[in-house]
Design an enzyme around this catalytic site. Structure first.
Site, PDB file in Angstrom:
ATOM      1  N   ASP A 134       0.706  -1.239  -0.050  1.00 50.48           N
ATOM      2  CA  ASP A 134      -0.058  -0.074   0.034  1.00 50.48           C
ATOM      3  C   ASP A 134       0.939   1.236  -0.145  1.00 50.48           C
ATOM      4  O   ASP A 134       0.212   2.361  -0.129  1.00 50.48           O
ATOM      5  CB  ASP A 134      -1.015   0.078   1.102  1.00 50.48           C
ATOM      6  CG  ASP A 134      -0.346   0.009   2.615  1.00 50.48           C
ATOM      7  OD1 ASP A 134       0.846   0.067   2.725  1.00 50.48           O
ATOM      8  OD2 ASP A 134      -1.079   0.245   3.667  1.00 50.48           O
ATOM      9  N   GLU A 135       2.179   1.093   0.316  1.00 43.69           N
ATOM     10  CA  GLU A 135       3.137   2.283   0.095  1.00 43.69           C
ATOM     11  C   GLU A 135       3.226   2.759  -1.090  1.00 43.69           C
ATOM     12  O   GLU A 135       3.505   4.157  -1.158  1.00 43.69           O
ATOM     13  CB  GLU A 135       4.357   1.850   0.709  1.00 43.69           C
ATOM     14  CG  GLU A 135       4.312   1.467   1.926  1.00 43.69           C
ATOM     15  CD  GLU A 135       5.736   1.460   3.074  1.00 43.69           C
ATOM     16  OE1 GLU A 135       6.549   2.008   2.708  1.00 43.69           O
ATOM     17  OE2 GLU A 135       5.758   0.411   4.031  1.00 43.69           O
TER      18      GLU A 135
HETATM   19  N1  LIG Z   1       6.420  -6.816   5.212  1.00 41.96           N
HETATM   20  C1  LIG Z   1       5.223  -6.238   4.752  1.00 41.96           C
HETATM   21  O1  LIG Z   1       4.609  -5.700   5.793  1.00 41.96           O
HETATM   22  C2  LIG Z   1       4.754  -5.819   3.405  1.00 41.96           C
HETATM   23  C3  LIG Z   1       3.425  -5.365   3.054  1.00 41.96           C
HETATM   24  C4  LIG Z   1       2.966  -5.131   1.951  1.00 41.96           C
HETATM   25  C5  LIG Z   1       3.764  -5.826   0.823  1.00 41.96           C
HETATM   26  N2  LIG Z   1       4.883  -6.351   1.052  1.00 41.96           N
HETATM   27  C6  LIG Z   1       5.711  -6.961  -0.009  1.00 41.96           C
HETATM   28  O2  LIG Z   1       5.534  -8.465  -0.036  1.00 41.96           O
HETATM   29  C7  LIG Z   1       6.830  -8.975  -0.621  1.00 41.96           C
HETATM   30  C8  LIG Z   1       7.458  -9.760   0.649  1.00 41.96           C
HETATM   31  O3  LIG Z   1       7.784  -8.967   1.697  1.00 41.96           O
HETATM   32  P1  LIG Z   1       8.723  -9.500   3.081  1.00 41.96           P
HETATM   33  O4  LIG Z   1       8.312  -8.906   4.087  1.00 41.96           O
HETATM   34  O5  LIG Z   1       8.186 -10.897   3.209  1.00 41.96           O
HETATM   35  O6  LIG Z   1      10.007  -9.104   2.319  1.00 41.96           O
HETATM   36  P2  LIG Z   1      11.546  -9.906   2.971  1.00 41.96           P
HETATM   37  O7  LIG Z   1      12.442  -8.825   2.981  1.00 41.96           O
HETATM   38  O8  LIG Z   1      11.234 -10.590   4.479  1.00 41.96           O
HETATM   39  O9  LIG Z   1      11.669 -10.859   1.892  1.00 41.96           O
HETATM   40  C9  LIG Z   1      12.122 -10.928   0.674  1.00 41.96           C
HETATM   41  C10 LIG Z   1      12.692 -12.235   0.333  1.00 41.96           C
HETATM   42  O10 LIG Z   1      13.093 -11.911  -1.027  1.00 41.96           O
HETATM   43  C11 LIG Z   1      14.259 -12.481  -1.332  1.00 41.96           C
HETATM   44  N3  LIG Z   1      15.068 -11.856  -2.283  1.00 41.96           N
HETATM   45  C12 LIG Z   1      15.534 -10.386  -2.304  1.00 41.96           C
HETATM   46  N4  LIG Z   1      16.020 -10.100  -3.544  1.00 41.96           N
HETATM   47  C13 LIG Z   1      15.944 -11.347  -4.283  1.00 41.96           C
HETATM   48  C14 LIG Z   1      16.473 -11.559  -5.546  1.00 41.96           C
HETATM   49  N5  LIG Z   1      17.019 -10.374  -6.356  1.00 41.96           N
HETATM   50  N6  LIG Z   1      16.221 -12.661  -6.193  1.00 41.96           N
HETATM   51  C15 LIG Z   1      15.417 -13.748  -5.428  1.00 41.96           C
HETATM   52  N7  LIG Z   1      15.001 -13.284  -4.252  1.00 41.96           N
HETATM   53  C16 LIG Z   1      15.291 -12.211  -3.663  1.00 41.96           C
HETATM   54  C17 LIG Z   1      15.002 -12.519  -0.042  1.00 41.96           C
HETATM   55  O11 LIG Z   1      16.271 -13.356   0.041  1.00 41.96           O
HETATM   56  C18 LIG Z   1      13.852 -12.896   0.967  1.00 41.96           C
HETATM   57  O12 LIG Z   1      13.837 -14.234   1.059  1.00 41.96           O
HETATM   58  C19 LIG Z   1       7.636  -7.838  -1.037  1.00 41.96           C
HETATM   59  O13 LIG Z   1       7.400  -7.748  -2.560  1.00 41.96           O
HETATM   60  C20 LIG Z   1       7.142  -6.540  -0.358  1.00 41.96           C
HETATM   61  O14 LIG Z   1       7.166  -5.448  -0.998  1.00 41.96           O
HETATM   62  C21 LIG Z   1       5.483  -6.437   2.296  1.00 41.96           C
END
Ligand SMILES: NC(=O)c1ccc[n+]([C@@H]2O[C@H](COP(=O)([O-])OP(=O)(O)OC[C@H]3O[C@@H](n4cnc5c(N)ncnc54)[C@H](O)[C@@H]3O)[C@@H](O)[C@H]2O)c1
Length: 360
Positions: A134-135
Site C-alpha cells: 500500500d506504500e
Molecule cells: N512486510 C510487509 O509488511 C509488506 C506489506 C505489503 C507488501 N509487502 C511485499 O511483500 C513482499 C514480501 O515482503 P517480505 O516482508 O516477506 O520481505 P522480506 O524482505 O522478508 O523477504 C524478501 C525475500 O526476497 C528474497 N530476495 C530479495 N532479493 C531477491 C532477488 N534479487 N532474487 C530472488 N530473491 C530475492 C530475499 O532473500 C527474501 O527471502 C515484498 O514484495 C514486499 O514489497 C510486504
C-alpha cells in the site's frame, strides 16, 4: 497446481509456502536469492515435504530463472522477492532498484517467453501474481480517507517508488503482451518469523534484553496492521479465484499509531514475560523517541472491501489476537531469534565461520 514462489524464504513468502504445503495439495518451488532477509530456518517445518522444492537464484538472472521455469512448468507464479525495508532503501537505494525494478522486469521477460509457448488452454489458465504494498499510494492526511484500488500512485521512499515501478511494469506486460496478471497491494504485515529489523519484532526483542525501544518522531504515524497468515490466505484466494488484470487491496482494518503498537507490546510482555530486565518494573519504561525518518508517511489505511465482496476473504485475526500470538511466538522461539541476530542463520548457509560473512 505447480506454483513458483519468488522470495519464499522471506517473512511473507515463508508464511505463504507454509500455508500452501500445510493446507493445500499444490506443489511449490521456492526461488530465492537468500539475501540477509531470506531465512530457510523459517521453512524447516515443511522443508522435507515431497511437494516442496527450493532453488537459490536471483530474479535478475533471466537465464537461470528461464531454466527453472522450463523444468518446473508452473501454472502460476507468485512474485514476492523484493528488497523490503524502507530504512535500508534510504541508506542505499541501489539494491532496491536492482531487485524490485530490474528483477521484476527480468522475471516478467522470462515468464513471457515461457508463457507464450504454452498450449492455448494452459496459456489462458496461467497466472502471474505480483505482490505489492500500500506504500505505493503515498500517505493519507484525512482521518477517514482510505486507499482504494484506484487511488493514484504517489510513493515517498526509494522502496515504495521501486515497488510502484514494478507494479507499472506488471500492468504494462498485461496490456502490451496479454500476460494474465493479478496485483495485490497490502498493508503492514506482522506475525511469526518477522526479521527483527522491523518495528514489532524489534520492540519485542529489545524489550526482553532491557534495551531502548526506539519510536520515530512523536510515534503518531498510523499503520493498518495485518496478521501475516491472513495475508497468505488472501494471496491464495487471489491467485486461484481473482479476476485477471485486477488489483486487490488487502488490509486488516487495524489502524494503530506506532506508539500504541509499542505500548500494546509492552503490556503483553508485562503479562507474558513478567521477569523484567534489571532496572525496570514495566517494559514501557524503555520507550525512547528518536529523530524521525526522512519522508516518513503519516498514515496508511486500506479499503479492503473489494477482496471481501468479490472473493469472500476477511482476516481471521484482530490486532489484539494477532499481536498476542506474535509476542508469544517470539517468547517461544528465542533460538530462531538468536540465530538471526548473531548471523549464524546466514553463516552456516554460506558455509563460512568468518565473522565478515555473518554480518547481515
Ligand atoms: N512486510 C510487509 O509488511 C509488506 C506489506 C505489503 C507488501 N509487502 C511485499 O511483500 C513482499 C514480501 O515482503 P517480505 O516482508 O516477506 O520481505 P522480506 O524482505 O522478508 O523477504 C524478501 C525475500 O526476497 C528474497 N530476495 C530479495 N532479493 C531477491 C532477488 N534479487 N532474487 C530472488 N530473491 C530475492 C530475499 O532473500 C527474501 O527471502 C515484498 O514484495 C514486499 O514489497 C510486504
Amino acid at each position: 497446481m505447480r506454483i513458483l514462489i519468488t522470495g519464499g524464504a522471506g517473512f511473507i513468502g515463508s508464511a505463504l509456502v507454509r500455508h500452501l504445503i500445510e493446507n493445500t495439495e499444490h506443489e511449490v518451488l521456492n526461488l530465492d536469492k537468500l539475501t540477509y532477509a531470506g531465512n530457510l530456518e523459517s521453512l524447516t517445518s515443511i522443508a522435507s515435504n515431497s511437494r516442496y522444492e527450493f532453488v537459490q537464484a536471483d530474479i535478475v538472472d533471466q537465464a537461470k530463472v528461464s531454466a527453472v521455469l522450463a523444468r518446473f512448468e508452473p501454472h502460476a507464479i507468485m512474485h514476492l522477492a523484493a528488497e523490503s525495508h524502507v530504512d535500508r532503501s534510504i541508506d542505499g537505494p541501489s539494491d532496491f532498484i536492482q531487485t524490485n525494478i530490474v528483477g521484476t522486469y527480468s522475471l516478467l521477460e522470462a515468464t513471457r517467453a515461457y508463457w507464450s509457448k504454452l498450449p492455448a488452454g494452459e496459456k489462458e489458465a496461467f497466472r502471474f501474481h505480483h505482490i505489492s504494498t500500500d506504500e505505493v499510494y503515498g500517505d493519507l492526511h484525512g482521518v477517514d480517507d482510505l486507499f482504494t484500488e484506484t487511488t493514484p500512485y504517489a510513493p515517498s521512499s526509494p522502496y515504495s517508488a521501486s515497488k510502484a515501478a514494478s507494479d507499472h511494469l506488471v500492468r504494462a506486460w498485461q496490456r502490451t503482451y496479454g500476460l494474465p496478471v493479478l496485483i495485490t497491494n497490502c498493508s503492514n504485515n506482522y506475525g511469526p518469523f518477522h526479521f527483527p529489523e522491523k518495528l514489532i519484532p524489534l520492540v519485542i526483542l529489545n524489550a526482553l534484553k532491557g534495551k531502548p525501544l526506539p519510536v520515530y518522531g512523536d510515534g503518531k504515524q498510523v499503520r493498518d496492521w495485518l496478521f501475516v497468515e491472513d495475508h497468505a490466505r488472501a494471496l491464495f484466494k487471489v491467485v486461484t479465484e481473482g479476476k485477471v488484470g485486477e488489483t486487490y487491496n488487502i488490509g486488516g482494518h487495524n489502524e494503530q499509531q506506532n506508539i500504541d503498537v509499542v505500548r500494546s507490546i509492552c503490556a503483553l510482555l508485562d503479562e507474558l514475560a513478567p521477569q523484567h530486565p534489571a532496572g525496570i518494573s514495566q517494559y514501557a519504561e524503555l520507550i525512547t523517541f528518536v529523530k524521525d525518518r526522512p519522508g516518513h508517511d503519516l498514515r496508511y489505511a486500506i479499503d479492503a472491501s473489494k477482496i471481501e465482496r468479490e472473493l469472500g476473504w476477511v482476516p481471521d485475526e484482530t490486532f489484539q489476537s494477532g499481536l498476542r500470538k506474535t509476542v508469544q511466538w517470539y517468547l517461544d522461539n528465542q533460538e530462531w531469534c538468536r540465530r538471526v541476530q548473531d548471523g549464524s542463520y546466514q553463516g552456516e548457509r554460506l558455509g563460512s565461520t568468518d565473522p565478515k560473512d555473518l554480518i547481515a
